[in-house]
Scaffold this motif. Structure first.
Motif, PDB file in Angstrom:
ATOM      1  N   ASN A   1      15.343   1.050   0.943  1.00 17.08           N
ATOM      2  CA  ASN A   1      13.997   0.165   0.939  1.00 17.08           C
ATOM      3  C   ASN A   1      12.650   0.169   0.678  1.00 17.08           C
ATOM      4  O   ASN A   1      12.704  -1.119  -0.215  1.00 17.08           O
ATOM      5  N   ALA A   2      12.119   1.688  -0.156  1.00 13.87           N
ATOM      6  CA  ALA A   2      11.352   1.847  -0.521  1.00 13.87           C
ATOM      7  C   ALA A   2      11.218   2.252  -1.882  1.00 13.87           C
ATOM      8  O   ALA A   2      11.647   3.811  -1.783  1.00 13.87           O
ATOM      9  N   TYR A   3      10.512   2.310  -2.658  1.00 15.52           N
ATOM     10  CA  TYR A   3      10.974   2.393  -4.181  1.00 15.52           C
ATOM     11  C   TYR A   3       9.338   3.416  -4.023  1.00 15.52           C
ATOM     12  O   TYR A   3       8.103   3.779  -3.397  1.00 15.52           O
ATOM     13  N   TYR A   4       9.737   5.016  -4.720  1.00 18.14           N
ATOM     14  CA  TYR A   4       8.951   5.688  -4.934  1.00 18.14           C
ATOM     15  C   TYR A   4       8.399   6.048  -6.319  1.00 18.14           C
ATOM     16  O   TYR A   4       9.552   6.208  -7.113  1.00 18.14           O
ATOM     17  N   THR A   5       7.810   6.637  -7.303  1.00 14.22           N
ATOM     18  CA  THR A   5       7.456   6.880  -8.415  1.00 14.22           C
ATOM     19  C   THR A   5       6.627   8.813  -8.632  1.00 14.22           C
ATOM     20  O   THR A   5       6.026   9.131  -7.876  1.00 14.22           O
ATOM     21  N   ARG A   6       7.361   9.398  -9.409  1.00 12.85           N
ATOM     22  CA  ARG A   6       6.972  10.926  -9.162  1.00 12.85           C
ATOM     23  C   ARG A   6       6.418  11.086 -10.230  1.00 12.85           C
ATOM     24  O   ARG A   6       6.060  10.342 -12.332  1.00 12.85           O
TER      25      ARG A   6
ATOM     26  N   GLN B   1       5.091  15.144  -7.311  1.00 14.32           N
ATOM     27  CA  GLN B   1       4.590  14.071  -5.976  1.00 14.32           C
ATOM     28  C   GLN B   1       5.786  13.097  -5.941  1.00 14.32           C
ATOM     29  O   GLN B   1       5.179  12.200  -7.297  1.00 14.32           O
ATOM     30  N   TRP B   2       5.938  12.951  -4.862  1.00 12.13           N
ATOM     31  CA  TRP B   2       6.425  11.842  -4.654  1.00 12.13           C
ATOM     32  C   TRP B   2       5.291  10.439  -4.167  1.00 12.13           C
ATOM     33  O   TRP B   2       4.999  11.027  -3.196  1.00 12.13           O
ATOM     34  N   LEU B   3       5.477   9.491  -4.968  1.00  8.97           N
ATOM     35  CA  LEU B   3       4.220   8.683  -4.448  1.00  8.97           C
ATOM     36  C   LEU B   3       4.950   7.436  -4.262  1.00  8.97           C
ATOM     37  O   LEU B   3       6.304   6.282  -5.424  1.00  8.97           O
ATOM     38  N   LEU B   4       4.087   6.238  -2.913  1.00 12.39           N
ATOM     39  CA  LEU B   4       4.899   4.679  -2.532  1.00 12.39           C
ATOM     40  C   LEU B   4       4.580   3.773  -3.636  1.00 12.39           C
ATOM     41  O   LEU B   4       3.374   4.499  -4.264  1.00 12.39           O
ATOM     42  N   TRP B   5       5.394   3.299  -4.516  1.00  7.93           N
ATOM     43  CA  TRP B   5       4.674   2.536  -5.541  1.00  7.93           C
ATOM     44  C   TRP B   5       5.804   1.204  -4.941  1.00  7.93           C
ATOM     45  O   TRP B   5       6.604   0.383  -4.251  1.00  7.93           O
TER      46      TRP B   5
ATOM     47  N   GLN C   1       1.313  -0.727 -13.132  1.00  4.46           N
ATOM     48  CA  GLN C   1       0.104  -0.265 -13.465  1.00  4.46           C
ATOM     49  C   GLN C   1      -0.185   0.985 -12.639  1.00  4.46           C
ATOM     50  O   GLN C   1      -0.635   1.924 -12.739  1.00  4.46           O
ATOM     51  N   SER C   2       0.873   1.010 -11.313  1.00  3.65           N
ATOM     52  CA  SER C   2       0.445   2.073 -10.754  1.00  3.65           C
ATOM     53  C   SER C   2       1.963   2.741 -10.634  1.00  3.65           C
ATOM     54  O   SER C   2       1.928   4.151 -10.208  1.00  3.65           O
ATOM     55  N   LEU C   3       2.972   2.553 -11.689  1.00  2.00           N
ATOM     56  CA  LEU C   3       4.094   4.000 -12.034  1.00  2.00           C
ATOM     57  C   LEU C   3       3.091   5.096 -12.915  1.00  2.00           C
ATOM     58  O   LEU C   3       2.917   4.881 -13.650  1.00  2.00           O
ATOM     59  N   ALA C   4       3.490   5.713 -12.164  1.00  2.00           N
ATOM     60  CA  ALA C   4       3.301   7.404 -12.494  1.00  2.00           C
ATOM     61  C   ALA C   4       4.257   8.261 -13.444  1.00  2.00           C
ATOM     62  O   ALA C   4       5.469   7.879 -13.528  1.00  2.00           O
TER      63      ALA C   4
END
Length: 179
Positions: A106-111, A116-120, A125-128
């Motif tokens: 239930n948490a989304y991450y963007t690489r 590195q996988w970052l909490l999204w 604007q924060s999509l890597a």
């Protein structure tokens, strides 16, 4: 990272379930017409899925011998997730960025580009950017996750590319469970 070309609607489209997509699906002719203007920057991501793109995301626990698009694995397995991108023919040779989003418990991450996988937070604007802008080949293999082990949970993985404000992604996400 700040990506002003991405709209909140575009980010939401990235994580939509496949069941909701047909209402927004583009025809091949519409996709081709949009791709002709791909070099023109757009202020938002269009709500059209590029119907001629085929993006396959798979997981393996045996070094790549068997690719799975769903499944249940053990926490002791060493998992690798990879994607094959066969872009819309009209996008081949154009500048594209590749994006990766994973949902785990239930948490989304963007690489990011460094792997590195970052909490999204779900905000565009924060999509890597996972792979920097490059000329899109007719077929591209990308590593998404390497050597995943010990992390239990339910996973959903999307991979996509953006050309000129148009986003194509795997409409059927990779889903798997690690017990």
């Amino acid at each position: 990272m700040n990506h002003p070309s991405r709209s909140a609607t575009g980010a939401a489209l990235l994580i939509l379930s496949a069941a909701l997509l047909p209402a927004h699906a583009a025809t091949p002719a519409a996709s081709a017409a949009k791709m002709e203007n791909a070099s023109t920057p757009r202020s938002t991501i269009d709500l059209w899925y590029v119907s001629n793109a085929v993006i396959t995301v798979a997981v393996t626990n045996d070094g790549g011998a068997t690719q799975h698009t769903t499944g249940t694995f053990l926490a002791s397995d060493r998992l690798t997730v990879s994607a094959n991108i066969a872009p819309d023919p009209n996008a081949v040779g154009l500048n594209a960025e590749i994006f990766m989003v994973a949902k785990c418990n239930n948490a989304y991450y963007t690489r990011d580009e460094g792997g590195q996988w970052l909490l999204w937070d779900g905000m565009p604007q924060s999509l890597a950017t996972a792979v920097a802008s490059h000329l899109l080949p007719a077929n591209e293999d990308v590593d998404v996750i390497t050597d995943l082990s010990g992390l239990r949970g339910d996973f959903t993985v999307f991979v996509g590319y953006q050309v000129g404000g148009e986003l194509a992604y795997n409409i059927t996400p990779l889903t798997f469970t690690v017990e």
